[in-house]
Enzyme design. Structure first.
Site, short mmCIF file in Angstrom:
data_model
loop_
_atom_site.label_atom_id
_atom_site.label_comp_id
_atom_site.label_asym_id
_atom_site.label_seq_id
_atom_site.Cartn_x
_atom_site.Cartn_y
_atom_site.Cartn_z
N ARG A 38 -10.79 0.06 14.96
CA ARG A 38 -10.63 0.77 13.79
C ARG A 38 -11.48 0.17 12.49
NH1 ARG A 38 -4.93 1.79 11.02
NH2 ARG A 38 -5.25 -0.21 10.09
N LYS A 86 0.87 -1.27 -0.11
CA LYS A 86 -0.15 -0.08 0.10
C LYS A 86 0.86 1.31 0.26
CE LYS A 86 -0.45 -0.04 4.99
NZ LYS A 86 -1.01 -0.44 6.21
N MET A 112 10.03 24.71 1.89
CA MET A 112 9.34 23.78 1.14
C MET A 112 10.29 22.94 -0.09
SD MET A 112 6.36 24.74 -1.72
CE MET A 112 5.20 25.32 -0.63
N TYR A 172 14.01 30.62 6.97
CA TYR A 172 12.66 31.34 7.53
C TYR A 172 12.68 31.74 8.92
CZ TYR A 172 10.91 30.96 2.60
OH TYR A 172 10.67 30.76 1.27
C1 PLP Z 1 -0.51 -1.27 6.65
C2 PLP Z 1 -1.08 -2.56 7.37
C3 PLP Z 1 -0.33 -3.95 7.56
C4 PLP Z 1 1.31 -3.86 7.63
O1 PLP Z 1 1.63 -3.29 8.84
P1 PLP Z 1 3.27 -3.02 9.12
O2 PLP Z 1 3.46 -2.92 10.53
O3 PLP Z 1 3.89 -2.34 7.94
O4 PLP Z 1 3.94 -4.57 8.66
C5 PLP Z 1 -0.99 -4.98 7.65
N1 PLP Z 1 -2.39 -4.99 7.81
C6 PLP Z 1 -3.05 -3.81 7.66
C7 PLP Z 1 -4.61 -4.17 7.65
C8 PLP Z 1 -2.40 -2.85 7.26
O5 PLP Z 1 -3.31 -1.69 7.30
#
Ligand code: PLP
Length: 386
Positions: A136, A38, A318, A270
């Site tokens: 969640r 992801k 930036m 800045y």
């Molecule tokens: C991002 C994620 C993972 C991977 O987590 P890591 O700590 O990076 O290994 C696994 N399962 C779900 C549902 C996630 O959102």
């Protein structure tokens, strides 16, 4: 190849990705390994990293959004892929037709999957997600029987096949946290109920990177590793990358854009939060928060330049920030290493996380699209593949 050195670049060592996958498979020898790709593989590039992980023995890929899963398919990657972050509207049908396993956390999602499966005439592969305590995504225990019964009915109609039962930890990066045992026990209960009612999942899974590294009881049929695939330690308390047998894959490098002498008492960047204490040399590092360099690391972010680790002098802007070289000097065009594996004296992503008051996940993932990725060691050569 273009010989012009880019202003800033992220070198991605695919041999490190492959080595990390092999190391993680050794940690979870009886489980399949899902490489979580992801967010463009946490900033490392989803397609090259997915290919590297598959070469090293990963058998599943994981994404958050359906667009991320479909992009893997568009690149010709046909490996089993689970996609878990859905909102009403899908696109469920595209995912089903692309053979993506879809996560379902509630009745609204199951209803939409069913409609899409019926419309396409295909059997959707569905993985039911339990909320065992993260609070969640996932289905609450009280709502689980309804979801399981609806999935069983849809399965007997042929519209779906339940391929997985799964959940996610809240505190796996804090070994011994009481929520870990509680989540594992509840996961076993919720899986037990679903199986007693007649579901036969191919895979049951709950472990992320920290659980894969520290909690063998959590490995079940598959581990879902993200950050560890990229060689970064999920938490300083778990040890450094090297202590965990991992190697960071990303090195962030810039070309020094300007070197100049300035007098004592000169404000820098800045707000003039840094003022030179004496006559000194400044080097301009051409990377800033638009590239993912955290502004919160102003005055603290470390950079290896001219053989020493220096600290961002004043604000990160930036597109650029400044380091004070003191009596040293470097040349325009010299290499500045913001972070890397750490074994050549350069800082690590963990060092930047500490400087910015965040976690290393965020440092690598936020390196922006303006930073070209340069892939190293794409060809495994004679490296072992499993
Ligand atoms: C991002 C994620 C993972 C991977 O987590 P890591 O700590 O990076 O290994 C696994 N399962 C779900 C549902 C996630 O959102």
């Amino acid at each position: 190849m273009n010989e012009t050195p880019p202003r800033v670049r992220a070198e991605i060592d695919l041999a490190a990705v492959r080595g990390n996958v092999r190391a993680l498979r050794e940690r979870a020898p009886r489980s399949e390994l899902m490489a979580v790709v992801k967010a463009d593989a946490y900033g490392h590039g989803a397609v090259p990293c997915a290919r590297a992980a598959l070469r090293a023995g990963a058998t599943w890929l994981g994404t958050a959004t359906p667009q991320e899963a479909l992009a893997l398919r568009a690149a010709g990657i046909t490996t089993r892929t689970l996609c878990w972050l859905w909102t009403p509207g899908g696109p469920w049908r595209e995912a089903i037709e692309a053979d993506v396993d879809v996560a379902v956390s509630g009745m609204w999602a199951l209803d939409e999957v069913l409609a899409a499966a019926r419309a396409s005439g295909r059997t959707a592969r569905v993985q039911l997600k339990a909320d065992t305590g993260l609070g969640r995504n996932g289905c609450q225990p009280a709502d689980w029987p309804e979801l399981v019964q609806a999935a069983l009915a849809a399965q007997s109609e042929g519209a779906i096949k339940v391929t997985g039962l799964w959940s996610h930890f809240a505190c796996a990066d804090e070994p011994g946290h009481p929520s870990i045992a509680a989540q594992l026990a509840l996961f076993r209960d919720m899986v037990g109920y679903a199986e007693k009612e007649g579901l036969e999942p191919e895979v049951r899974h709950i472990a992320n990177s920290p659980a894969t590294l520290t909690l063998p009881d959590s490995h079940f049929d598959l581990v879902r590793t993200g950050l560890a695939v990229y060689g970064v330690s999920p938490a300083p308390e778990l040890g450094t990358s090297a202590q965990l047998g991992l190697r960071p894959a990303m090195s962030l490098k810039a070309s020094v854009a300007l070197v100049k002498g300035v007098p004592a008492g000169h404000g820098v960047s800045y707000g003039h939060h840094y003022v030179t204490g004496h006559e000194t040399n400044l080097a301009l590092i051409p990377a800033g928060y638009a590239d993912g360099i955290p502004r919160h690391a102003s005055g603290r972010g470390p950079v290896l330049v001219g053989g020493k680790v220096r600290t961002a002098a004043g604000r990160v802007a930036m597109d650029q920030f400044v380091v004070d070289l003191g009596a040293d000097t470097v040349r325009t065009g010299d290499e500045a290493v913001l972070f890397g594996p750490g074994d050549a004296g350069e800082p690590t992503a963990e060092d930047w996380a500490r400087a910015a008051g965040t976690i290393a996940y965020e440092i690598v993932t936020r390196i922006g699209p303006r930073v070209p990725r340069v892939y190293l060691n794409e060809d495994p050569g004679s490296e072992a593949t499993s």
